[in-house]
Design a protein around this motif. Structure first.
Motif, PDB file in Angstrom:
ATOM      1  N   ASN A 222     -16.410 -22.314  50.130  1.00 61.41           N
ATOM      2  CA  ASN A 222     -15.881 -21.010  50.628  1.00 61.41           C
ATOM      3  C   ASN A 222     -16.872 -20.098  50.471  1.00 61.41           C
ATOM      4  OD1 ASN A 222     -13.257 -20.817  51.551  1.00 61.41           O
ATOM      5  ND2 ASN A 222     -12.403 -22.198  49.740  1.00 61.41           N
ATOM      6  N   MET A 223     -17.611 -20.200  49.331  1.00 56.91           N
ATOM      7  CA  MET A 223     -18.661 -18.923  49.120  1.00 56.91           C
ATOM      8  C   MET A 223     -19.785 -19.016  50.241  1.00 56.91           C
ATOM      9  SD  MET A 223     -20.851 -18.550  45.672  1.00 56.91           S
ATOM     10  CE  MET A 223     -21.797 -19.947  45.785  1.00 56.91           C
ATOM     11  N   VAL A 224     -20.143 -20.317  50.903  1.00 54.58           N
ATOM     12  CA  VAL A 224     -20.962 -20.406  51.745  1.00 54.58           C
ATOM     13  C   VAL A 224     -20.527 -19.915  53.102  1.00 54.58           C
ATOM     14  CG1 VAL A 224     -22.431 -22.181  53.231  1.00 54.58           C
ATOM     15  CG2 VAL A 224     -22.358 -22.365  50.693  1.00 54.58           C
ATOM     16  N   TYR A 225     -19.316 -20.143  53.176  1.00 60.17           N
ATOM     17  CA  TYR A 225     -18.377 -19.770  54.465  1.00 60.17           C
ATOM     18  C   TYR A 225     -18.745 -18.239  54.563  1.00 60.17           C
ATOM     19  CZ  TYR A 225     -14.546 -18.493  57.584  1.00 60.17           C
ATOM     20  OH  TYR A 225     -13.922 -17.868  58.491  1.00 60.17           O
ATOM     21  N   LEU A 226     -18.216 -17.716  53.410  1.00 63.67           N
ATOM     22  CA  LEU A 226     -18.345 -16.226  53.343  1.00 63.67           C
ATOM     23  C   LEU A 226     -19.534 -15.415  53.598  1.00 63.67           C
ATOM     24  CD1 LEU A 226     -16.219 -15.694  50.038  1.00 63.67           C
ATOM     25  CD2 LEU A 226     -15.663 -14.756  52.300  1.00 63.67           C
ATOM     26  N   GLY A 227     -20.607 -16.170  53.184  1.00 64.58           N
ATOM     27  CA  GLY A 227     -22.112 -15.823  53.592  1.00 64.58           C
ATOM     28  C   GLY A 227     -22.417 -15.748  55.035  1.00 64.58           C
ATOM     29  N   VAL A 228     -21.913 -16.913  55.604  1.00 61.97           N
ATOM     30  CA  VAL A 228     -22.470 -17.323  57.066  1.00 61.97           C
ATOM     31  C   VAL A 228     -21.738 -16.534  57.961  1.00 61.97           C
ATOM     32  CG1 VAL A 228     -22.626 -19.226  58.742  1.00 61.97           C
ATOM     33  CG2 VAL A 228     -23.157 -19.548  56.340  1.00 61.97           C
ATOM     34  N   PHE A 229     -20.245 -16.592  57.945  1.00 61.42           N
ATOM     35  CA  PHE A 229     -19.229 -15.907  58.997  1.00 61.42           C
ATOM     36  C   PHE A 229     -18.803 -14.587  58.629  1.00 61.42           C
ATOM     37  CE2 PHE A 229     -19.360 -20.599  59.777  1.00 61.42           C
ATOM     38  CZ  PHE A 229     -19.664 -20.688  61.024  1.00 61.42           C
ATOM     39  N   PRO A 230     -18.160 -14.334  57.784  1.00 63.74           N
ATOM     40  CA  PRO A 230     -17.722 -12.947  57.379  1.00 63.74           C
ATOM     41  C   PRO A 230     -18.824 -11.897  57.217  1.00 63.74           C
ATOM     42  CG  PRO A 230     -16.207 -14.506  56.199  1.00 63.74           C
ATOM     43  CD  PRO A 230     -17.428 -15.268  56.890  1.00 63.74           C
ATOM     44  N   THR A 231     -20.147 -12.328  56.654  1.00 67.43           N
ATOM     45  CA  THR A 231     -21.210 -11.641  56.597  1.00 67.43           C
ATOM     46  C   THR A 231     -22.241 -11.553  57.481  1.00 67.43           C
ATOM     47  OG1 THR A 231     -20.751 -11.953  54.037  1.00 67.43           O
ATOM     48  CG2 THR A 231     -22.866 -10.964  54.718  1.00 67.43           C
ATOM     49  N   ALA A 232     -22.880 -12.782  57.660  1.00 74.16           N
ATOM     50  CA  ALA A 232     -23.848 -12.763  58.591  1.00 74.16           C
ATOM     51  C   ALA A 232     -23.466 -12.601  59.976  1.00 74.16           C
ATOM     52  CB  ALA A 232     -24.678 -14.047  58.488  1.00 74.16           C
ATOM     53  N   LEU A 233     -22.460 -12.974  60.402  1.00 72.66           N
ATOM     54  CA  LEU A 233     -21.939 -12.907  61.721  1.00 72.66           C
ATOM     55  C   LEU A 233     -21.266 -11.657  61.823  1.00 72.66           C
ATOM     56  CD1 LEU A 233     -21.562 -13.729  64.698  1.00 72.66           C
ATOM     57  CD2 LEU A 233     -19.513 -15.124  63.785  1.00 72.66           C
ATOM     58  N   ALA A 234     -20.346 -11.485  61.088  1.00 69.31           N
ATOM     59  CA  ALA A 234     -19.433 -10.589  61.133  1.00 69.31           C
ATOM     60  C   ALA A 234     -19.810  -9.009  61.129  1.00 69.31           C
ATOM     61  CB  ALA A 234     -17.939 -10.762  60.435  1.00 69.31           C
ATOM     62  N   PHE A 235     -20.728  -9.112  60.210  1.00 73.03           N
ATOM     63  CA  PHE A 235     -21.351  -7.599  59.792  1.00 73.03           C
ATOM     64  C   PHE A 235     -22.334  -7.273  61.030  1.00 73.03           C
ATOM     65  CE2 PHE A 235     -19.305  -7.636  55.504  1.00 73.03           C
ATOM     66  CZ  PHE A 235     -19.446  -6.612  55.246  1.00 73.03           C
ATOM     67  N   THR A 236     -23.007  -8.248  61.512  1.00 79.95           N
ATOM     68  CA  THR A 236     -23.726  -7.998  62.723  1.00 79.95           C
ATOM     69  C   THR A 236     -23.055  -7.575  63.869  1.00 79.95           C
ATOM     70  OG1 THR A 236     -25.457  -9.543  61.867  1.00 79.95           O
ATOM     71  CG2 THR A 236     -25.582  -8.892  64.064  1.00 79.95           C
ATOM     72  N   THR A 237     -21.945  -8.249  64.050  1.00 78.93           N
ATOM     73  CA  THR A 237     -21.251  -8.086  65.474  1.00 78.93           C
ATOM     74  C   THR A 237     -20.536  -6.472  65.234  1.00 78.93           C
ATOM     75  OG1 THR A 237     -19.298  -9.120  64.437  1.00 78.93           O
ATOM     76  CG2 THR A 237     -20.741 -10.213  65.838  1.00 78.93           C
ATOM     77  N   TRP A 238     -20.111  -6.167  63.763  1.00 79.38           N
ATOM     78  CA  TRP A 238     -19.550  -4.850  63.542  1.00 79.38           C
ATOM     79  C   TRP A 238     -20.700  -3.864  63.893  1.00 79.38           C
ATOM     80  CZ3 TRP A 238     -15.344  -2.176  61.697  1.00 79.38           C
ATOM     81  CH2 TRP A 238     -15.620  -0.734  61.138  1.00 79.38           C
ATOM     82  N   ALA A 239     -21.874  -4.014  63.316  1.00 77.27           N
ATOM     83  CA  ALA A 239     -23.112  -2.991  63.457  1.00 77.27           C
ATOM     84  C   ALA A 239     -23.087  -2.819  65.078  1.00 77.27           C
ATOM     85  CB  ALA A 239     -24.230  -3.546  62.786  1.00 77.27           C
ATOM     86  N   TYR A 240     -23.216  -4.009  65.863  1.00 73.37           N
ATOM     87  CA  TYR A 240     -23.414  -3.766  67.171  1.00 73.37           C
ATOM     88  C   TYR A 240     -22.401  -3.031  67.980  1.00 73.37           C
ATOM     89  CZ  TYR A 240     -23.672  -5.401  72.230  1.00 73.37           C
ATOM     90  OH  TYR A 240     -23.604  -5.444  73.460  1.00 73.37           O
ATOM     91  N   ALA A 241     -21.028  -3.391  67.591  1.00 82.15           N
ATOM     92  CA  ALA A 241     -19.964  -2.513  68.023  1.00 82.15           C
ATOM     93  C   ALA A 241     -19.932  -0.837  67.685  1.00 82.15           C
ATOM     94  CB  ALA A 241     -18.696  -3.031  67.900  1.00 82.15           C
ATOM     95  N   LEU A 242     -20.437  -0.639  66.304  1.00 77.53           N
ATOM     96  CA  LEU A 242     -20.487   0.665  65.719  1.00 77.53           C
ATOM     97  C   LEU A 242     -21.582   1.348  66.377  1.00 77.53           C
ATOM     98  CD1 LEU A 242     -19.642   2.359  63.536  1.00 77.53           C
ATOM     99  CD2 LEU A 242     -21.120   1.757  61.972  1.00 77.53           C
ATOM    100  N   SER A 243     -22.658   0.711  66.750  1.00 71.05           N
ATOM    101  CA  SER A 243     -23.895   1.572  67.556  1.00 71.05           C
ATOM    102  C   SER A 243     -23.290   1.959  68.714  1.00 71.05           C
ATOM    103  CB  SER A 243     -24.710   0.591  67.565  1.00 71.05           C
ATOM    104  OG  SER A 243     -24.721  -0.322  68.644  1.00 71.05           O
ATOM    105  N   ARG A 244     -22.082   1.574  69.276  1.00 69.62           N
ATOM    106  CA  ARG A 244     -21.544   1.742  70.727  1.00 69.62           C
ATOM    107  C   ARG A 244     -20.308   2.680  70.695  1.00 69.62           C
ATOM    108  NH1 ARG A 244     -25.149  -2.036  70.932  1.00 69.62           N
ATOM    109  NH2 ARG A 244     -26.298  -2.312  72.829  1.00 69.62           N
ATOM    110  N   THR A 245     -19.885   3.151  69.538  1.00 65.01           N
ATOM    111  CA  THR A 245     -18.715   4.154  69.485  1.00 65.01           C
ATOM    112  C   THR A 245     -18.800   4.900  68.261  1.00 65.01           C
ATOM    113  OG1 THR A 245     -16.287   4.185  69.684  1.00 65.01           O
ATOM    114  CG2 THR A 245     -17.061   2.396  68.418  1.00 65.01           C
TER     115      THR A 245
END
Length: 301
Positions: A222-245
């Motif tokens: 679960n800890m590794v999952y948190l690092g890979v998906f909600p953190t590495a992936l989801a924070f990057t997709t958030w930053a990508y979207a945030l840069s456009r709105t």
């Protein structure tokens, strides 16, 4: 540079898809934190998640050869690293040891009001009167949740406070990250923010090693999952979207998170918030909805 002036007003479909990915994986994080938190303390879980996320992001950053962010981006990256990746992770982990995942999600999602408030003050996104009305309604909802969990003891009230602290650091992190994205790419901002958060939580390294030796495999996964998906992936997709709105509009995309969390927590953990906590949570989200209402002349933020 990765921001176009016109793009801040009308997010493209790719940005909307990125925001949807973020919402899903951030919702799943509340459930994984609740599960892993039975075996990992708040600081240790934050460090394990951040270290995993930084490792994954570092691999992609090196492969893409994006280099260091420009000097102008560093203040925003540093503050978001401290506030969002560091303090937010620890506060949320601690809060979820005291309240269920669904209640935590409803409390943390007063964040969009705080994002709008801070964005209006520091990013020039406007401060409509509806913002303050929504803030009052959400505060009332938080009070209702506090009374709802009071019967479980002082620790549960502490959990409410910690989730509200998490909401504040989340909002501050978003607002400080936004200017950085005028100069850095989404991957650069996320990787170095995550790395700063990992360094900030290094004092918990000894605790992490000790707890990992005794934790079941499921908790560590679960800890590794948190690092890979909600953190590495989801924070990057958030930053990508945030840069456009705008920051305020991006904050509003998280409205759906609590509903998804309640369903996931029910299916995976078999837990549901109390009826009173749900009522308070609905008030919190109603306040967020009120705060995001705009007159036709202010429909841009």
């Amino acid at each position: 540079m990765n921001v176009q002036v016109g793009a801040e007003r009308t997010p493209d479909r790719t940005a909307l898809a990125a925001a949807a990915i973020t919402v899903f994986f951030w919702a799943s994080a509340f459930v994984s934190i609740r599960s892993a938190g039975e075996h990992y303390s708040p600081g240790a879980l934050a460090l394990g998640r951040l270290a995993t996320g930084a490792l994954v992001l570092g691999i992609f950053w090196a492969a893409r050869r994006e280099g260091l962010p420009p000097r102008a981006a560093w203040p925003g990256i540093a503050w978001s690293g401290v506030l969002w990746f560091g303090l937010y992770f620890v506060a949320l982990n601690w809060g979820e040891r005291e309240v269920d995942a669904g209640t935590a999600a409803m409390l943390v999602n007063v964040g969009p009001i705080l994002i709008a408030l801070l964005g209006g003050r520091f990013l020039g996104e406007g401060l409509p009167r509806t913002l303050f009305a929504g803030l009052a309604v959400s505060f009332a909802g938080a009070v209702v949740v506090g009374f709802a969990v009071r019967g479980s003891g002082d620790a549960s009230v502490l959990g409410v406070v910690l989730c509200l602290v998490a909401a504040l650091t989340y909002a501050a992190g978003v607002v400080t990250q936004k200017p950085a994205l005028r100069h850095a790419t989404a991957l650069q901002a996320t990787f170095f923010g995550c790395l700063i958060g990992a360094v900030l939580t290094l004092p918990f390294a000894g605790v992490l090693v000790s707890e990992a030796a005794h934790a079941p495999v499921s908790a560590t996964l679960n800890m590794v999952y948190l690092g890979v998906f909600p953190t590495a992936l989801a924070f990057t997709t958030w930053a990508y979207a945030l840069s456009r709105t705008t920051a305020g509009r991006m904050g509003a995309t998280t409205y759906a998170v609590p509903a998804i969390v309640v369903l996931m927590a029910w299916a995976v953990l078999g837990e549901l918030p109390t009826a009173a906590a749900v009522a308070g949570g609905v008030l919190c989200l109603a306040g967020v909805a009120i705060s995001r209402r705009r007159s036709p002349a202010r429909a841009d933020g």
